[in-house]
Scaffold this motif. Structure first.
Motif, PDB file in Angstrom:
ATOM      1  N   MET A 110     -16.704 -55.259  38.144  1.00 35.56           N
ATOM      2  CA  MET A 110     -15.371 -55.638  37.669  1.00 35.56           C
ATOM      3  C   MET A 110     -14.416 -54.448  37.742  1.00 35.56           C
ATOM      4  O   MET A 110     -13.259 -54.586  38.143  1.00 35.56           O
ATOM      5  CB  MET A 110     -15.442 -56.159  36.235  1.00 35.56           C
ATOM      6  CG  MET A 110     -16.036 -57.551  36.092  1.00 35.56           C
ATOM      7  SD  MET A 110     -16.007 -58.075  34.349  1.00 35.56           S
ATOM      8  CE  MET A 110     -16.582 -59.763  34.513  1.00 35.56           C
ATOM      9  N   ARG A 111     -14.900 -53.287  37.316  1.00 35.57           N
ATOM     10  CA  ARG A 111     -14.063 -52.082  37.367  1.00 35.57           C
ATOM     11  C   ARG A 111     -13.641 -51.785  38.809  1.00 35.57           C
ATOM     12  O   ARG A 111     -12.486 -51.423  39.075  1.00 35.57           O
ATOM     13  CB  ARG A 111     -14.806 -50.893  36.772  1.00 35.57           C
ATOM     14  CG  ARG A 111     -15.029 -50.984  35.269  1.00 35.57           C
ATOM     15  CD  ARG A 111     -15.635 -49.708  34.701  1.00 35.57           C
ATOM     16  NE  ARG A 111     -15.892 -49.846  33.277  1.00 35.57           N
ATOM     17  CZ  ARG A 111     -17.064 -50.175  32.757  1.00 35.57           C
ATOM     18  NH1 ARG A 111     -18.118 -50.378  33.570  1.00 35.57           N
ATOM     19  NH2 ARG A 111     -17.220 -50.295  31.448  1.00 35.57           N
ATOM     20  N   PHE A 147      -3.643 -54.450  27.712  1.00 37.79           N
ATOM     21  CA  PHE A 147      -4.653 -54.043  28.678  1.00 37.79           C
ATOM     22  C   PHE A 147      -4.830 -52.530  28.719  1.00 37.79           C
ATOM     23  O   PHE A 147      -5.490 -52.007  29.606  1.00 37.79           O
ATOM     24  CB  PHE A 147      -4.290 -54.559  30.083  1.00 37.79           C
ATOM     25  CG  PHE A 147      -4.294 -56.049  30.190  1.00 37.79           C
ATOM     26  CD1 PHE A 147      -5.291 -56.802  29.599  1.00 37.79           C
ATOM     27  CD2 PHE A 147      -3.289 -56.713  30.877  1.00 37.79           C
ATOM     28  CE1 PHE A 147      -5.307 -58.182  29.700  1.00 37.79           C
ATOM     29  CE2 PHE A 147      -3.295 -58.091  30.980  1.00 37.79           C
ATOM     30  CZ  PHE A 147      -4.301 -58.827  30.388  1.00 37.79           C
ATOM     31  N   GLU A 201      -5.448 -53.060  42.161  1.00 33.08           N
ATOM     32  CA  GLU A 201      -4.350 -52.187  41.755  1.00 33.08           C
ATOM     33  C   GLU A 201      -3.924 -51.237  42.874  1.00 33.08           C
ATOM     34  O   GLU A 201      -2.747 -50.961  43.053  1.00 33.08           O
ATOM     35  CB  GLU A 201      -4.749 -51.405  40.507  1.00 33.08           C
ATOM     36  CG  GLU A 201      -4.874 -52.273  39.272  1.00 33.08           C
ATOM     37  CD  GLU A 201      -5.364 -51.512  38.059  1.00 33.08           C
ATOM     38  OE1 GLU A 201      -5.192 -52.043  36.937  1.00 33.08           O
ATOM     39  OE2 GLU A 201      -5.924 -50.403  38.205  1.00 33.08           O
ATOM     40  N   TYR A 236     -13.441 -53.970  41.282  1.00 33.50           N
ATOM     41  CA  TYR A 236     -12.521 -55.016  41.726  1.00 33.50           C
ATOM     42  C   TYR A 236     -11.107 -54.765  41.201  1.00 33.50           C
ATOM     43  O   TYR A 236     -10.123 -54.864  41.948  1.00 33.50           O
ATOM     44  CB  TYR A 236     -13.018 -56.389  41.270  1.00 33.50           C
ATOM     45  CG  TYR A 236     -12.047 -57.498  41.597  1.00 33.50           C
ATOM     46  CD1 TYR A 236     -11.857 -57.892  42.912  1.00 33.50           C
ATOM     47  CD2 TYR A 236     -11.304 -58.108  40.595  1.00 33.50           C
ATOM     48  CE1 TYR A 236     -10.944 -58.889  43.222  1.00 33.50           C
ATOM     49  CE2 TYR A 236     -10.393 -59.102  40.897  1.00 33.50           C
ATOM     50  CZ  TYR A 236     -10.216 -59.485  42.217  1.00 33.50           C
ATOM     51  OH  TYR A 236      -9.289 -60.460  42.528  1.00 33.50           O
ATOM     52  N   VAL A 237     -11.003 -54.414  39.932  1.00 30.93           N
ATOM     53  CA  VAL A 237      -9.697 -54.128  39.331  1.00 30.93           C
ATOM     54  C   VAL A 237      -9.006 -52.991  40.061  1.00 30.93           C
ATOM     55  O   VAL A 237      -7.814 -53.047  40.374  1.00 30.93           O
ATOM     56  CB  VAL A 237      -9.858 -53.793  37.826  1.00 30.93           C
ATOM     57  CG1 VAL A 237      -8.603 -53.124  37.277  1.00 30.93           C
ATOM     58  CG2 VAL A 237     -10.171 -55.055  37.036  1.00 30.93           C
ATOM     59  N   ARG A 238      -9.747 -51.941  40.362  1.00 30.96           N
ATOM     60  CA  ARG A 238      -9.147 -50.785  41.045  1.00 30.96           C
ATOM     61  C   ARG A 238      -8.714 -51.155  42.459  1.00 30.96           C
ATOM     62  O   ARG A 238      -7.662 -50.713  42.932  1.00 30.96           O
ATOM     63  CB  ARG A 238     -10.138 -49.627  41.079  1.00 30.96           C
ATOM     64  CG  ARG A 238      -9.596 -48.361  41.712  1.00 30.96           C
ATOM     65  CD  ARG A 238      -8.404 -47.801  40.991  1.00 30.96           C
ATOM     66  NE  ARG A 238      -8.757 -47.214  39.711  1.00 30.96           N
ATOM     67  CZ  ARG A 238      -7.917 -46.532  38.947  1.00 30.96           C
ATOM     68  NH1 ARG A 238      -6.663 -46.364  39.313  1.00 30.96           N
ATOM     69  NH2 ARG A 238      -8.294 -46.042  37.791  1.00 30.96           N
ATOM     70  N   TYR A 265      -8.711 -61.120  38.195  1.00 29.86           N
ATOM     71  CA  TYR A 265      -8.231 -59.764  37.876  1.00 29.86           C
ATOM     72  C   TYR A 265      -7.772 -59.688  36.425  1.00 29.86           C
ATOM     73  O   TYR A 265      -8.125 -58.753  35.680  1.00 29.86           O
ATOM     74  CB  TYR A 265      -7.091 -59.395  38.830  1.00 29.86           C
ATOM     75  CG  TYR A 265      -6.295 -58.173  38.426  1.00 29.86           C
ATOM     76  CD1 TYR A 265      -6.822 -56.886  38.569  1.00 29.86           C
ATOM     77  CD2 TYR A 265      -5.007 -58.304  37.907  1.00 29.86           C
ATOM     78  CE1 TYR A 265      -6.089 -55.775  38.208  1.00 29.86           C
ATOM     79  CE2 TYR A 265      -4.263 -57.200  37.546  1.00 29.86           C
ATOM     80  CZ  TYR A 265      -4.809 -55.935  37.694  1.00 29.86           C
ATOM     81  OH  TYR A 265      -4.067 -54.830  37.327  1.00 29.86           O
ATOM     82  N   GLN A 266      -6.975 -60.654  35.980  1.00 38.43           N
ATOM     83  CA  GLN A 266      -6.480 -60.666  34.607  1.00 38.43           C
ATOM     84  C   GLN A 266      -7.631 -60.788  33.611  1.00 38.43           C
ATOM     85  O   GLN A 266      -7.647 -60.114  32.572  1.00 38.43           O
ATOM     86  CB  GLN A 266      -5.484 -61.811  34.404  1.00 38.43           C
ATOM     87  CG  GLN A 266      -4.214 -61.708  35.237  1.00 38.43           C
ATOM     88  CD  GLN A 266      -3.348 -60.524  34.862  1.00 38.43           C
ATOM     89  OE1 GLN A 266      -3.426 -60.025  33.738  1.00 38.43           O
ATOM     90  NE2 GLN A 266      -2.522 -60.056  35.788  1.00 38.43           N
ATOM     91  N   GLU A 300      -6.228 -63.269  41.472  1.00 38.69           N
ATOM     92  CA  GLU A 300      -5.317 -62.773  40.440  1.00 38.69           C
ATOM     93  C   GLU A 300      -5.780 -63.222  39.058  1.00 38.69           C
ATOM     94  O   GLU A 300      -5.724 -62.443  38.097  1.00 38.69           O
ATOM     95  CB  GLU A 300      -3.900 -63.292  40.714  1.00 38.69           C
ATOM     96  CG  GLU A 300      -2.848 -62.836  39.711  1.00 38.69           C
ATOM     97  CD  GLU A 300      -2.664 -61.333  39.665  1.00 38.69           C
ATOM     98  OE1 GLU A 300      -2.334 -60.805  38.569  1.00 38.69           O
ATOM     99  OE2 GLU A 300      -2.859 -60.673  40.693  1.00 38.69           O
ATOM    100  N   CYS A 356     -10.745 -59.843  34.123  1.00 35.78           N
ATOM    101  CA  CYS A 356     -11.482 -58.571  34.172  1.00 35.78           C
ATOM    102  C   CYS A 356     -10.808 -57.514  33.317  1.00 35.78           C
ATOM    103  O   CYS A 356     -11.472 -56.774  32.578  1.00 35.78           O
ATOM    104  CB  CYS A 356     -11.589 -58.076  35.612  1.00 35.78           C
ATOM    105  SG  CYS A 356     -12.771 -58.979  36.625  1.00 35.78           S
ATOM    106  N   LEU A 357      -9.483 -57.425  33.414  1.00 37.57           N
ATOM    107  CA  LEU A 357      -8.747 -56.460  32.596  1.00 37.57           C
ATOM    108  C   LEU A 357      -9.032 -56.669  31.115  1.00 37.57           C
ATOM    109  O   LEU A 357      -9.292 -55.724  30.372  1.00 37.57           O
ATOM    110  CB  LEU A 357      -7.242 -56.579  32.854  1.00 37.57           C
ATOM    111  CG  LEU A 357      -6.681 -55.987  34.136  1.00 37.57           C
ATOM    112  CD1 LEU A 357      -5.196 -56.307  34.246  1.00 37.57           C
ATOM    113  CD2 LEU A 357      -6.886 -54.484  34.179  1.00 37.57           C
TER     114      LEU A 357
END
Length: 295
Positions: free
Chosen positions: A7-8, A276, A15, A10-12, A66-67, A63, A69-70
């Motif tokens: 998840m980390r 977040f 972004e 994917y988020v990066r 992503y939200q 998206e 995961c945050l």
């Protein structure tokens, strides 16, 4: 790589808009990043990312993921800290204008690291307005009035400003006594890297702010070059007091038009949505607020 680390990553990637940049940020091989995202998409049964030669962008499903995961990562980090009774840890990426960093932030950093030894700061210096999300920056310290955006801004302080010139300049051109005198004077112009425009000279006259232009034989983008050009006698300019205090004391610069000083300018910290923010980023922002209040 476990689910939280995936998840980390994917988020990066979302972004940064790049597998390569995200892999570099998290010190993960580029090939591993591709495998992890492919596995995530297979497990979820949806396509998370649209890939092109230039940029990676989240799909509509991506998206939403992503939200979530945050939110999950923020909750996990906060819960772990609460139950372990540990101090915040991890990396905080901050962008700050160089003069502000050297005068306000850097002198206080030893105390910060004494209190939070497990936080690592990655500090970039610049005068342009960075895109926090696209460039993977957690927060930015900015001088001046902010343009409207979706970012959250917290004002840290207001800085007094002065109009200054060098003794050699005043000897050659004379000392201005009023705004009308400036038509016969020269200025050093500071050009914004973001807008490409130079800031006019501004003055508080009664309840109004008056602006005026003076002939500018030189235009610079760096604040140190801006001050140096004024000290060399090229023209007059306006500065936050802290930036020229030493030069005023030593006689390298002289304040002019002290009865109609420029309006004060704010220093702010900007960051993304509050809910977040990780504990380490919140901790750093709170610390910034404290040091500017003390100052």
């Amino acid at each position: 790589m476990d689910k939280l680390d995936a998840m980390r990553l994917y988020v990066r990637i979302v972004e940064r808009g790049s597998f390569t940049a995200a892999s570099s940020d998290l010190d993960v091989p580029r090939s591993t990043s591709t495998q992890v995202i492919n596995k995530l998409e297979k497990q979820l049964g949806v396509r998370l990312l649209q890939r092109s030669t230039r940029k990676v962008k989240a799909t509509l499903d991506g998206e939403l993921y992503y939200q979530r995961c945050l939110s999950i990562l923020s909750d996990v980090e906060e819960a772990e800290g609460a139950f372990k009774g540990s101090l915040p840890k991890g990396e905080v990426r901050v962008d700050v204008q160089g003069t502000i960093a050297r005068h306000f932030v850097m002198p206080k950093l030893p105390q910060f690291f004494e209190c939070y030894p497990d936080i690592t700061l990655v500090m970039s210096e610049g005068d342009r307005w960075v895109d926090l999300v696209q460039e993977g920056v957690d927060c930015a310290i900015r001088y001046g009035h902010l343009a409207d955006s979706e970012l959250i801004a917290r004002r840290l302080t207001m800085l007094d400003r002065l109009t200054c010139a060098s003794p050699s300049y005043l000897e050659r051109y004379g000392t201005p006594k009023s705004l009308s005198d400036l038509s016969h004077h020269r200025a050093v112009a500071l050009r914004s890297i973001t807008t490409g425009k130079s800031t006019p000279l501004s003055f508080c006259v009664g309840d109004k702010i008056e602006t005026t232009e003076a002939l500018a034989p030189i235009m610079v983008t760096g604040t140190e070059s801006y001050r140096d050009a004024v000290k060399l006698g090229i023209g007059l300019a306006q500065f936050p007091r802290f930036h020229v205090e030493k030069d005023l004391t030593e006689g390298n610069l002289i304040e002019v038009l002290p009865n109609i000083r420029p309006p004060s300018e704010p220093v702010s910290v900007v960051f993304t949505q509050n809910r977040f923010l990780s504990p380490r980023v919140r901790t750093f922002i709170e610390w910034l607020t404290e040091i500017f209040v003390d100052h």
